[in-house]
Each structure stands twice: as C-alpha cells, then as structure tokens.
Design an enzyme around this catalytic site. Structure first.
Site, short mmCIF file in Angstrom:
data_model
loop_
_atom_site.label_atom_id
_atom_site.label_comp_id
_atom_site.label_asym_id
_atom_site.label_seq_id
_atom_site.Cartn_x
_atom_site.Cartn_y
_atom_site.Cartn_z
N PHE A 147 -5.54 11.91 -0.73
CA PHE A 147 -6.25 11.61 0.51
C PHE A 147 -7.04 13.12 0.67
O PHE A 147 -7.90 13.05 1.77
CB PHE A 147 -5.01 11.91 1.48
CG PHE A 147 -4.39 13.26 1.88
CD1 PHE A 147 -5.06 14.00 2.69
CD2 PHE A 147 -3.14 13.61 1.15
CE1 PHE A 147 -4.54 15.53 2.99
CE2 PHE A 147 -3.10 14.86 1.24
CZ PHE A 147 -3.32 16.02 2.21
N LYS A 171 -8.68 2.23 -6.00
CA LYS A 171 -7.63 2.17 -4.83
C LYS A 171 -7.88 3.61 -4.43
O LYS A 171 -7.32 4.62 -4.72
CB LYS A 171 -6.19 2.01 -5.62
CG LYS A 171 -5.37 1.64 -4.25
CD LYS A 171 -3.85 1.94 -4.64
CE LYS A 171 -3.48 3.67 -4.26
NZ LYS A 171 -3.90 4.03 -3.08
N GLU A 174 -4.39 5.34 0.76
CA GLU A 174 -3.96 4.67 2.03
C GLU A 174 -4.20 5.48 3.33
O GLU A 174 -3.95 4.89 4.42
CB GLU A 174 -2.62 3.73 1.92
CG GLU A 174 -1.50 4.74 1.86
CD GLU A 174 -1.19 5.30 0.33
OE1 GLU A 174 -2.12 5.84 -0.27
OE2 GLU A 174 -0.13 5.40 -0.09
N ARG A 175 -4.20 6.80 3.14
CA ARG A 175 -4.16 7.59 4.36
C ARG A 175 -5.73 7.79 5.03
O ARG A 175 -5.79 8.31 6.09
CB ARG A 175 -3.55 8.77 4.13
CG ARG A 175 -1.85 8.80 3.68
CD ARG A 175 -1.11 9.99 3.82
NE ARG A 175 -0.82 10.48 2.57
CZ ARG A 175 -0.41 11.69 2.29
NH1 ARG A 175 -0.18 12.39 3.01
NH2 ARG A 175 -0.22 11.84 0.72
N SER A 224 -0.42 13.96 -6.61
CA SER A 224 0.81 15.07 -6.82
C SER A 224 1.11 14.91 -8.18
O SER A 224 0.98 13.82 -8.93
CB SER A 224 1.90 14.85 -5.79
OG SER A 224 2.35 13.63 -5.71
N CYS A 279 -6.64 21.34 -4.22
CA CYS A 279 -5.94 21.38 -5.34
C CYS A 279 -6.41 22.80 -6.16
O CYS A 279 -5.82 23.56 -6.72
CB CYS A 279 -6.24 20.36 -6.47
SG CYS A 279 -7.64 20.20 -7.19
N GLU A 379 3.69 23.93 -4.83
CA GLU A 379 2.48 23.66 -4.26
C GLU A 379 2.79 23.72 -2.48
O GLU A 379 3.63 23.02 -2.09
CB GLU A 379 1.98 22.63 -4.61
CG GLU A 379 0.50 22.48 -4.07
CD GLU A 379 -0.25 21.03 -4.68
OE1 GLU A 379 0.43 20.10 -4.58
OE2 GLU A 379 -1.43 21.02 -5.02
P1 NAD Z 1 -0.12 11.38 -3.75
O1 NAD Z 1 0.66 11.72 -5.20
O2 NAD Z 1 0.79 11.39 -2.72
O3 NAD Z 1 -1.11 10.19 -3.84
C1 NAD Z 1 -1.88 9.88 -4.57
C2 NAD Z 1 -2.07 8.52 -5.01
O4 NAD Z 1 -0.91 7.97 -5.74
C3 NAD Z 1 -2.26 7.68 -3.67
O5 NAD Z 1 -3.33 6.71 -4.00
C4 NAD Z 1 -1.18 7.05 -3.39
O6 NAD Z 1 -1.41 5.61 -2.88
C5 NAD Z 1 -0.52 6.82 -4.75
N1 NAD Z 1 0.98 7.07 -4.68
C6 NAD Z 1 1.69 7.86 -3.99
N2 NAD Z 1 3.09 7.65 -4.18
C7 NAD Z 1 3.31 6.94 -5.11
C8 NAD Z 1 4.28 6.38 -5.95
N3 NAD Z 1 5.54 6.92 -5.65
N4 NAD Z 1 4.06 5.60 -7.04
C9 NAD Z 1 2.75 5.03 -7.31
N5 NAD Z 1 1.51 5.65 -6.51
C10 NAD Z 1 1.93 6.38 -5.60
O7 NAD Z 1 -1.04 12.68 -3.66
P2 NAD Z 1 -1.74 13.08 -2.08
O8 NAD Z 1 -0.78 13.60 -1.25
O9 NAD Z 1 -2.77 11.93 -1.74
O10 NAD Z 1 -2.73 14.17 -2.60
C11 NAD Z 1 -2.44 15.63 -2.59
C12 NAD Z 1 -1.97 15.94 -3.89
O11 NAD Z 1 -3.19 15.70 -4.97
C13 NAD Z 1 -1.72 17.50 -4.07
O12 NAD Z 1 -0.61 17.54 -5.09
C14 NAD Z 1 -3.18 17.96 -4.81
O13 NAD Z 1 -2.80 19.24 -5.73
C15 NAD Z 1 -3.36 16.91 -5.81
N6 NAD Z 1 -4.79 16.75 -6.13
C16 NAD Z 1 -5.13 17.37 -7.47
C17 NAD Z 1 -6.44 17.28 -7.76
C18 NAD Z 1 -6.89 17.97 -9.05
O14 NAD Z 1 -7.78 17.93 -9.53
N7 NAD Z 1 -5.86 18.30 -9.76
C19 NAD Z 1 -7.43 16.96 -7.01
C20 NAD Z 1 -7.09 16.66 -5.42
C21 NAD Z 1 -5.73 16.69 -5.25
#
Ligand code: NAD
Length: 488
Positions: A147, A171, A174-175, A224, A279, A379
């Site tokens: 998101f 994809k 969704e947020r 994450s 991140c 984090e």
């Molecule tokens: P998230 O893991 O909740 O969601 C990321 C994606 O995974 C979304 O599209 C979501 O629909 C999907 N998802 C969520 N839960 C799932 C599950 N149980 N099974 C399958 N798919 C699932 O992450 P977020 O809250 O949207 O983003 C924040 C996180 O992303 C932070 O931890 C941040 O550090 C990380 N991030 C990392 C980088 C990097 O370059 N390393 C860059 C941006 C964000």
C-alpha cells in the site's frame, strides 16, 4: 467503481467480498475494492498468455513506443495522480509527487530496453565455431504491490517485464486501488495491445492463485516479510522465478565527526517522511558517544515539536496520517512496549490525536533504546524516532548485523575511512552515507538481503533483464567452404 482490467477491457468483479478504501486523513470511505477471485486471475493470465504470442515477437524498438506514450500521459496527469495518492494513502502532496516521479523514471528506463536486453556474440570459440546468447522473454509474469507507494512500486516491475517482451498481471494493494485505476486508464490510452498489461484487484486469494498458476512464469512481490516469504516459497515451489522484497528495520549511525545538525535533520526526515511508512525509513538512531547523543537528542526533539499533522493536501502540513486505524493501534502498542521495556519518552506522539478524524499520530521520540527491546527488533512503520547510544562504530555494526532484517542503513560522518569500513562490513544491501533514504533509482538494482529480500535477482536496473528473460545460447558451425553459396 473499482474494476479489473483484463484483455484491454474493464470488468466488474463477480466477487461478493470487498474492502472499504478510506481517506486516512478523514476516515471517509472513498470506494470499495473488490477482492477478486482465482477465476478472475485465471482469466487475466489466459489473456496475457495469448497476448504473449505476438507481443514477444514485436520488435523491442516497437514495444518501447508504448512506453514513450505512457511517459507523456503520466506527465500530463502528474498532478491528478499525485492528488489521488494523497487522497487514498494520506502522504503529503510533495511526498505523493515523489512517489509518481520515481515511477515515471522506471518507465523512462524501460524505454532503453533495446540496448539493455542485447545479448552476446563471440566468434571462434573453437576453430570455425561461433557462439551467441540472446535474452528472451518467457511468458506471463505476476506483480503484487504493497500500500505504501501506490504509484511507484508497480512501476518497479511491470514496465521492465513488458518492455522485455513478456506480458503481466498486476495486483495492486487492495488498500490503495484508486491510483492504479487512473494509471491503467493511461495504459489503455497509450494503446498497449490487448492482454499485454492486465490488472486484477484483490487480496490473498488472488496472490495465492498467481503464485500457483501453471501459466505464470515468475512473480515480483513487495510487502511485509511474512507475506514476502510466503510468496517466495509458494511461487518457487510451483516452479516459478520469484523476487520478494520484504520489511525492514533500518539503523542510522551518527559518529562524533558528523555534521550533527544536518545528520539530525536528515535522520528525522528519513524516519518521519510518509509518516514512517517507507521500507527505507530510518528507525533507530545510534549516536557514538554521550556528547553526540545529547546534541542529536536536542535537535530531533526540536524537530518533532515543529511537525504539523493534517491532510496531505494542505501545504502547511508536514506529516500525513497512517494508512488505517489498525496501523495506528499497532504503532501505539509498539510505543507502549518500548516504555514497558524501559525506554524514556521525550515526545509522546500519541497525545492529542485521538479526537482528530482519520488515523493520525504525531512524532514520538524515545531514548534509551537497547537491542533486546521489541521495538528495536520489529519494523515500526510509523513516525517513531528511537534514540540509542553506543561507544564505537564496531559495536554499532555488530548491532546492525544482529538484526534479522537488512534493507538499508545509514552512516553520518566526515571520515572516508569510517564510511568505507561501514559500507564494507554491514549486512544491508542499500547503504546511505550522509543520506537518510538511499532511494531506488531506476537504472540501479534494488532490494535488501536477509529477511528483507527473498530471491536471487533484485528489482530494476540491470537485474531486470536477468529476472524477466531467459538466456538462450546457440553454438554454430557453418563449415569453411565459402563456395557452398556460390551459384555455379
Ligand atoms: P502486506 O504484506 O500486508 O501486503 C502486500 C501485498 O500482499 C498486498 O498486495 C496484499 O494484498 C498481499 N497480502 C497481504 N496479506 C497476504 C497473505 N496473507 N497472503 C497472500 N497475500 C497477502 O504489506 P503492506 O502492509 O501492504 O506494505 C507494507 C510492507 O511492505 C512493509 O513491511 C514494508 O517494509 C514493505 N515494503 C518493502 C519494500 C522494499 O523495497 N523492501 C518497499 C515497500 C514496502
């Protein structure tokens, strides 16, 4: 209305499930994002599979013409996209502009694919035998986004996948689906052939369907750490390539010889920019020596008190809200855990925010952070400055390397020798020297290590060619009789 974009057509999801999309500055519901189904994902993959047949043999110089058009459309719609990002994510307009600007830079770099994806050719690897290697597209790739950068993160991947001759299914989170709805309108306007770029909205069902689909060749993911690991393990165990960028815990070290006022300002911006939801956001500031720690503390506390929270559309505002009430509650609980673990509160960002609409926190500053504390390991993803003190650069490096995460880290110093030692010895893959956020540049590769990255090949830069293509090698012998072609 939020729709899928499949095979060049906008489609209403058949799913009965959806997620409310909020303006995090007000709590107002902006839209409902459908949580698409495995069947809808399959529909998009089948469209992408058919489109691949002709797209892969479309010359790269022709493929990139769509990206030149898209770049211009993105520029023309720059302010509208920036406002949409602020509306659904909450970050300030200046931060939103940075989000889309970095995305556009990815499109610009993808325009250079004809040069970037050239292969190798070598004559006479043995007498009369030549060898050539070409980088070939592979088929359908999936892209899954988080998101926190509604515009930029999808651009880290799909332009490179598509410019190299593959087709994609994205994809978005969704947020924050609204930004990508606008960007896909522009993708449609740019005239990409049907099925080349597809979008399916949803949550974990769509993700799992993508990671297990037999016709998906590879998956690029950002999110994450637990989900990154899940996506990597599931995709690779289903025979796919995968690159999964995860969460972070980023340390910033201040040496006594640093320009302390600049170090404090830079560290503060790194930690609190985008309300800490980056991140690459700094988290723990470790000062070497008591005098350094005291000065950094004074400067950071001063800045924390100057922070103006509110709607990101208001130019006086310096920090927007967090993405959701759940995110706010999680950060508040982490702050409390640190206090319970013995940290001292210098500024409590939880005060005076609960009567506001939306999901605001002010900056919190905590001192006395120690490696064993929960908040020093996890984090935070919120505006919390964690201050710690150390006696040497060596002990700072040991602390950094004891973290399970290894995304980025920063050193503030005026010593080249210290900077060299730091870059050489720390585990994280992105290093800042007097830089708070070593931001991803499209022409360099990007991604962390340890629990911040699962995979072998990183995002964009030259790595994108390795990830999105298969290298095919041909060894050729054509005989030495030059007369075989002459017409006698
Ligand atoms: P998230 O893991 O909740 O969601 C990321 C994606 O995974 C979304 O599209 C979501 O629909 C999907 N998802 C969520 N839960 C799932 C599950 N149980 N099974 C399958 N798919 C699932 O992450 P977020 O809250 O949207 O983003 C924040 C996180 O992303 C932070 O931890 C941040 O550090 C990380 N991030 C990392 C980088 C990097 O370059 N390393 C860059 C941006 C964000």
């Amino acid at each position: 209305m939020i729709k899928h974009y499949i095979n060049g057509t906008w489609l209403t999801s058949e799913s009965k499930e959806s997620l409310a999309v909020h303006n995090p500055a007000t709590g107002e519901v902006l839209a409902h994002c459908p949580l698409g189904t495995a069947k809808e994902l399959d529909q998009a993959v089948q469209a992408a599979k058919i489109a691949f047949k002709t797209w892969r043999s479309t010359p790269a110089v022709d493929r990139v013409q769509y990206f030149f058009k898209l770049k211009n459309l993105l520029e023309e719609n720059f302010e509208e996209i920036s406002k949409l990002i602020t509306l659904e994510h909450g970050k300030t307009l200046a931060e939103a502009r940075g989000d889309i600007r970095r995305g556009i830079q990815m499109v610009e770099t993808a325009c250079g694919i004809p040069t970037l994806m050239m292969g190798d050719h070598f004559e006479d690897i043995a007498p009369g035998i030549d060898c050539k290697a070409v980088n070939r597209p592979m088929g359908v790739f999936g892209v899954i986004a988080p998101f926190n950068f509604p515009a930029m993160v999808p651009f880290w991947f799909w332009p490179f996948g598509v410019a190299t001759g593959n087709t994609v299914v994205l994809k978005p989170s969704e947020r924050v689906p609204l930004t990508q709805m606008k960007i896909f309108e522009l993708i449609e306007k740019a005239g990409f052939p049907k099925g080349v770029v597809n979008m399916v909205h949803g949550g974990k069902d769509v993700v799992n369907a993508m990671c297990t689909h037999p016709d998906v060749k590879g998956v690029s993911f950002v999110g994450s750490t637990p989900v990154a690991k899940h996506v990597y393990v599931t995709s690779t165990s289903h025979g796919k390539r995968a690159q999964a960028l995860g969460g972070a815990k980023n340390f910033m070290v201040v040496l006594p010889d640093a320009q302390l006022d600049k170090a404090a300002a830079t560290a503060y911006e790194s930690i609190t920019g985008c309300a800490g939801e980056r991140c690459l956001a700094g988290s723990v500031v470790v000062s070497v020596g008591a005098d350094t720690a005291k000065k950094i503390e004074e400067l950071v506390v001063m800045r924390a008190k100057e922070t103006v929270i509110g709607s990101g559309l208001d130019s006086k505002v310096t920090m927007g809200p967090l993405i959701s009430q759940a995110a706010k509650d999680r950060v508040k609980a982490l702050i409390q855990s640190a206090i319970d673990d013995g940290a001292k509160v210098l500024v409590d960002g939880r005060e005076g925010v609960d009567q506001l609409p939306g999901y605001f926190l002010k900056t919190t500053v905590l001192k006395g952070i120690l490696p064993h504390m929960k908040i020093a390991k996890e984090e935070v993803f919120g505006p919390v400055v964690l201050l710690a003190e150390s006696d040497s650069l060596d002990s700072c490096i040991s602390w950094i390397n004891s973290s399970s995460f290894a995304n980025t880290t920063t050193l503030f110093t005026t010593s080249g020798a210290a900077a060299r030692k730091f870059s050489y010895e720390v585990d994280p893959s992105m290093i800042g020297i007097n830089i708070g956020v070593p931001a991803p540049m499209s022409f360099f590769s990007f991604g962390g290590s340890k629990d911040s990255f699962f995979g072998d090949v990183k995002a964009h830069g030259n790595a994108c060619i390795t990830f999105y293509t298969d290298t095919k090698v041909t060894v050729e012998r054509w005989g030495s009789d030059a007369n075989i072609w002459s017409q006698k």
